[in-house]
Design an enzyme around this catalytic site. Structure first.
Site, PDB file in Angstrom:
ATOM      1  CG  HIS A 116      -1.802  -0.981   1.456  1.00 16.53           C
ATOM      2  ND1 HIS A 116      -2.899  -1.783   0.957  1.00 16.53           N
ATOM      3  CD2 HIS A 116      -1.456  -2.433   2.050  1.00 16.53           C
ATOM      4  CE1 HIS A 116      -3.551  -2.486   1.313  1.00 16.53           C
ATOM      5  NE2 HIS A 116      -2.397  -3.421   1.973  1.00 16.53           N
ATOM      6  CB  SER A 125      15.193  22.705 -13.802  1.00 15.45           C
ATOM      7  OG  SER A 125      14.745  23.330 -14.223  1.00 15.45           O
ATOM      8  CE  LYS A 135      13.144  18.968 -10.289  1.00 13.62           C
ATOM      9  NZ  LYS A 135      11.907  19.722 -10.983  1.00 13.62           N
ATOM     10  CD  GLU A 179      10.123  12.297 -14.699  1.00 16.85           C
ATOM     11  OE1 GLU A 179       8.817  13.422 -15.474  1.00 16.85           O
ATOM     12  OE2 GLU A 179      11.235  12.096 -15.211  1.00 16.85           O
TER      13      GLU A 179
END
Ligand code: ARG
Length: 462
Positions: free
Chosen positions: A159, A280, A286, A293
């Site tokens: 979970h 970034s 970043k 992704e």
């Protein structure tokens, strides 16, 4: 423009509408089947000669013409010019250009309906092993990280809540286990492609005495397709390939998701190599996991292709229908996506730095609760009673913002007199993994055995 511009021009009074012809043509993408189409035609010409349909001289001329075409087309994109309807028409035109009228005998007793099925089967038979090799490559990268992780502990989740301590190696091998099922599933797709469609004609079979058993052997098939009517529209092997690929992507997507989460600041179990991360344009701090992704994102298109293809199939009347031409773009796009994703994920995985979380972090929170209950069970308490006792301890610890490892022997005994002095040493994250006993568990010896076995498997399949 000659009356033979198209394979079927004899039937029609007018030339095809240019836009509609372009719309229904497949040469832009089915040229990828070129080699397979020529291989199939070489075997067909031989079969016609054996059946006495082609003279030995004609068969020789056709064979030489086709071999020369194969040679010319291999590795030369410029060879594929022309407004041909599909790769079958293209190869036939090239053959006639090269050998003249005798080339017009090749298509005797054969239909493009069975030809395209043959080509796609031959194509998948040579390409799917390459996909399998990339699957094994990722398994190998995962095994490499499992080895590098050594005795490192991390929390296992259910979970997405901390559940129990686990060896980080066990985590990597979990993903490897799913990929090995994919490898076997792709093998099953290859078995499905393993039937010769030739001899089916357009839909009812062929009237020339072609020895299809011999032709099957010649082309490396272990059997001949059973029913010509079924064969002309059977693309189950395509559906299976898309399904197997969709499952590969589901597994890759879940691995990518785990790595996105676990390499983030909030978890920090692993670190992505700079070489596969992206910065970034605005925020200087970043370090983004773009390849992960994208793998997750591209899963959508593969699942979509699988669903779209079944939708294409579901309404087809029996026998060949042009709808079936949609199979190729689905297969090619899915193959490219799966291969690209496997390779990207293998590179990211191989470069992961493992940050040894200390036992404290792996056991943080209430992860040892099951082990405390097991301790009481060992001391003779029924499990349900033990569960209740430990539930009470958890409630107190949560309220006091403490965890099991901070309890003193006296505090333990305060909860139940079955807790003895050894409880303090026994209830640790390390103790929890060592207490597991089954071969599929995170027990360190079991994990080492699984790692050794996985490495042997990966080495044998690359
Ligand atoms: N390009 C066609 C396909 O991919 C080849 C078969 C054409 N057959 C036909 N009867 N039009 O399915």
């Amino acid at each position: 423009m000659t009356d033979e511009q198209h394979l079927w021009s004899g039937r029609f009074a007018s030339a095809p509408d240019a836009a509609v012809f372009r719309f229904q043509a497949s040469f832009a993408f089915d040229r990828r089947l070129f080699e397979d189409d020529v291989e199939g035609s070489l075997a067909w010409a031989e079969a016609l000669a054996r059946a006495g349909v082609l003279s030995a001289a004609d068969a020789d001329a056709i064979r030489e013409g086709l071999s020369a075409i194969l040679e010319a087309g291999r590795g030369d994109p410029a060879f594929f010019e022309g407004a041909d309807e599909d790769v079958h028409a293209f190869v036939e035109r090239k053959l006639i250009e090269r050998v003249g009228d005798v080339g017009r005998r090749l298509h005797t007793g054969r239909s493009r309906n069975e030809q395209v099925s043959l080509d796609l089967r031959l194509y998948l038979r040579r390409r799917l092993p390459l996909v399998q090799r990339d699957v094994a490559g990722l398994v190998d990268a995962l095994a490499g990280r499992a080895a590098a992780a050594g005795a490192t502990l991390m929390p296992a989740y259910t979970h997405l809540r901390r559940a129990q301590p686990v060896l980080a190696a066990h985590f990597f091998l979990a993903h490897a286990a799913a990929l090995r099922r994919d490898h076997a599933r792709i093998g099953a797709v290859m078995d499905e492609t393993d039937a010769l469609p030739l001899g089916s004609g357009a839909v009812t079979g062929t009237s020339y005495p072609v020895d299809v058993e011999e032709l099957a052997r010649r082309l490396g098939f272990s059997r001949v397709a059973a029913n010509s009517l079924d064969t002309s529209s059977d693309r189950d092997f395509v559906s299976s390939m898309l399904h197997a690929s969709a499952l590969v992507m589901v597994h890759l997507s879940r691995l990518a998701e785990d790595l996105i989460i676990f390499t983030g600041d909030e978890f920090g179990f692993f670190e992505i190599a700079d070489s596969v991360a992206t910065g970034s344009s605005l925020m200087p701090q970043k370090k983004n996991p773009d390849p992960l992704e994208l793998v997750r994102g591209k899963t959508g298109r593969v699942v979509g292709r699988a669903a779209g293809w079944l939708t294409t199939m579901k309404g087809l009347p029996s026998g060949y229908n042009k709808d079936l031409q949609e199979d190729k773009e689905a297969v090619f796009e899915v193959e490219d996506t799966v291969v690209g994703s496997l390779q990207a994920l293998a590179a990211v995985t191989a470069g992961l730095e493992i940050r040894p979380a200390d036992d404290e972090a792996a056991a943080g929170g209430m992860l040892l609760a099951t082990d405390v209950a097991d301790y009481l069970v060992h001391q003779g308490l029924p499990f349900r009673r033990a569960h209740e006792v430990v539930g009470g301890i958890v409630r107190d610890l949560v309220a006091a913002d403490r965890n099991f490892t901070s309890l003193t022997p006296a505090e333990w005994r305060g909860y139940h007199d079955l807790f003895e002095a050894d409880v303090v040493q026994r209830i640790t994250a390390r103790g929890a993994v060592e207490a597991r006993t089954t071969p599929q568990s995170t027990n360190p010896e079991a994990v080492q055995a699984a790692l050794d076995e996985t490495r042997r498997w990966a080495a044998a399949h690359r």
